[in-house]
Design an enzyme around this catalytic site. Structure first.
Site, PDB file in Angstrom:
ATOM      1  N   GLU A   1     -11.490 -10.570  -1.298  1.00  0.00           N
ATOM      2  CA  GLU A   1     -11.160  -9.780  -0.119  1.00  0.00           C
ATOM      3  C   GLU A   1     -12.433  -9.149   0.449  1.00  0.00           C
ATOM      4  O   GLU A   1     -12.825  -8.056   0.013  1.00  0.00           O
ATOM      5  CB  GLU A   1     -10.180  -8.667  -0.485  1.00  0.00           C
TER       6      GLU A   1
ATOM      7  N   GLY B   1      -1.145  -5.709   5.795  1.00  0.00           N
ATOM      8  CA  GLY B   1      -0.329  -5.377   6.970  1.00  0.00           C
ATOM      9  C   GLY B   1       0.815  -6.341   7.243  1.00  0.00           C
ATOM     10  O   GLY B   1       1.948  -5.915   7.486  1.00  0.00           O
TER      11      GLY B   1
ATOM     12  N   LYS C   1       0.852  -1.205   0.000  1.00  0.00           N
ATOM     13  CA  LYS C   1       0.000   0.000   0.000  1.00  0.00           C
ATOM     14  C   LYS C   1       0.888   1.255   0.000  1.00  0.00           C
ATOM     15  O   LYS C   1       1.971   1.245  -0.572  1.00  0.00           O
ATOM     16  CB  LYS C   1      -0.976  -0.019   1.174  1.00  0.00           C
TER      17      LYS C   1
ATOM     18  N   GLY D   1      -7.635  -5.245   7.003  1.00  0.00           N
ATOM     19  CA  GLY D   1      -7.016  -4.358   7.986  1.00  0.00           C
ATOM     20  C   GLY D   1      -7.753  -4.294   9.311  1.00  0.00           C
ATOM     21  O   GLY D   1      -7.491  -3.400  10.119  1.00  0.00           O
TER      22      GLY D   1
ATOM     23  N   GLU E   1      -9.861  -0.434  -1.674  1.00  0.00           N
ATOM     24  CA  GLU E   1      -9.535   0.939  -1.263  1.00  0.00           C
ATOM     25  C   GLU E   1      -9.636   1.884  -2.455  1.00  0.00           C
ATOM     26  O   GLU E   1     -10.041   3.038  -2.318  1.00  0.00           O
ATOM     27  CB  GLU E   1      -8.138   0.971  -0.632  1.00  0.00           C
TER      28      GLU E   1
ATOM     29  N   HIS F   1      -8.583  -2.906  -6.246  1.00  0.00           N
ATOM     30  CA  HIS F   1      -8.538  -3.056  -4.783  1.00  0.00           C
ATOM     31  C   HIS F   1      -9.686  -2.247  -4.175  1.00  0.00           C
ATOM     32  O   HIS F   1     -10.021  -1.174  -4.651  1.00  0.00           O
ATOM     33  CB  HIS F   1      -7.186  -2.577  -4.243  1.00  0.00           C
TER      34      HIS F   1
HETATM   35  C1  PEP Z   1      -5.331  -5.781   1.517  1.00  0.00           C
HETATM   36  O1  PEP Z   1      -5.376  -4.584   1.663  1.00  0.00           O
HETATM   37  O2  PEP Z   1      -5.337  -6.272   0.379  1.00  0.00           O
HETATM   38  C2  PEP Z   1      -5.297  -6.613   2.706  1.00  0.00           C
HETATM   39  C3  PEP Z   1      -5.643  -7.858   2.592  1.00  0.00           C
HETATM   40  O3  PEP Z   1      -4.910  -6.014   3.879  1.00  0.00           O
HETATM   41  P1  PEP Z   1      -4.700  -6.732   5.308  1.00  0.00           P
HETATM   42  O4  PEP Z   1      -3.916  -7.997   5.073  1.00  0.00           O
HETATM   43  O5  PEP Z   1      -3.948  -5.745   6.119  1.00  0.00           O
HETATM   44  O6  PEP Z   1      -6.062  -7.036   5.849  1.00  0.00           O
END
Ligand code: PEP
Length: 258
Positions: free
Chosen positions: A170, A238, A14, A176, A100, A98
């Site tokens: 996801e 993370g 990220k 996160g 985000e 993604h």
């Molecule tokens: C991501 O942002 O793709 C993700 C899976 O983050 P995290 O592992 O921090 O949950």
């Protein structure tokens, strides 16, 4: 759906790491990940670090990925980075769609599909992210949400294109938050995604496409997740910034592949 798929674990850094921090992280990961032949490890640093990290990874089997790209090869798109530039930098993968970017930057399914087609046209392998939010999950809409995202992402693609891709499931509520989906939950939804891919592209591509889980993956939950037959790896946020954690997650994928 009998194809043996090589697990793939991608670290999405990220908007973290300065150039020096990124170099140090990649240098610490490089040899241990290179030794895990059964799993493909991918590092996705910020754009500004890609060239330096390519040098750090030189000669190792660890792949380089970007976190986004534009759909045009070049032109008047201030601040954007094209798939041609990424391929030229040595990227093999690019994360697209993604959550985000969908949530904060207004990326739509149609835009994601445009980027997927551009990435493939320039020799990059897309890692396409799909997943439902908490309200959608609570309303029992997970299957419908991921179906429409997957179908849109795969529009106008050939079976071969689909077979070579990576799709990351996801769930937004797991990203996160420290609250991952259970292995059974993740495995079941990823099984649904494979059936959706089969409906769009046929059984061959559905058996070959690699499907990752992403959302609070850690060394503790990775072995159980990778024990699910439909899960071919992970997209890690993370924990990908912590050397021992990312190596442990990739090792769990390696063991699961054995
Ligand atoms: C991501 O942002 O793709 C993700 C899976 O983050 P995290 O592992 O921090 O949950």
């Amino acid at each position: 759906m009998q194809t043996k798929r090589r697990p793939i674990v991608a670290g999405n850094w990220k908007m973290n790491t300065t150039l020096g921090e990124g170099r140090d992280l990649a240098a610490a990961l490089c040899r241990p990940l290179d030794a895990l032949g059964g799993v493909e490890a991918v590092l996705c640093p910020p754009f500004i670090s890609l060239a330096a990290i390519r040098e750090t990874l030189a000669g190792a089997s660890v792949s380089l990925g970007a976190q986004n790209c534009h759909y045009e090869p070049k032109g008047a798109f201030t601040g954007e980075v094209s798939p041609v530039m990424l391929a030229d930098l040595g990227c093999r993968y690019v994360i697209l769609g993604h959550s985000e970017r969908r949530a904060h930057l207004g990326e739509t399914d149609a835009l994601v599909n445009r980027k997927v087609r551009a990435a493939l046209a320039h020799g990059l392998t897309p890692i396409v992210c799909v997943g439902e939010d908490l309200a959608q999950q609570d309303a029992g809409q997970t299957e419908g949400v991921v179906a429409s995202q997957v179908q849109a992402a795969l529009e106008h693609l050939s079976g071969d294109d689909v077979a070579g891709m990576v799709i990351a499931y996801e769930p937004l509520w797991a990203i996160g938050t420290g609250r991952p989906a259970s292995a059974e939950q993740a495995g079941a939804t990823i099984g649904v995604i494979r059936r959706i891919v089969a409906g769009v592209a046929g059984e061959g591509p559905a058996g070959a496409v690699r499907l990752q889980y992403g959302g609070s993956v850690t060394p503790d939950n990775a072995p159980e997740l990778f024990g699910q037959p439909e899960i071919d790896g992970a997209l890690v946020g993370g924990a990908s910034l912590k050397v021992t954690d990312f190596i442990a997650i990739c090792t769990a994928a390696h063991m699961g592949a054995g």
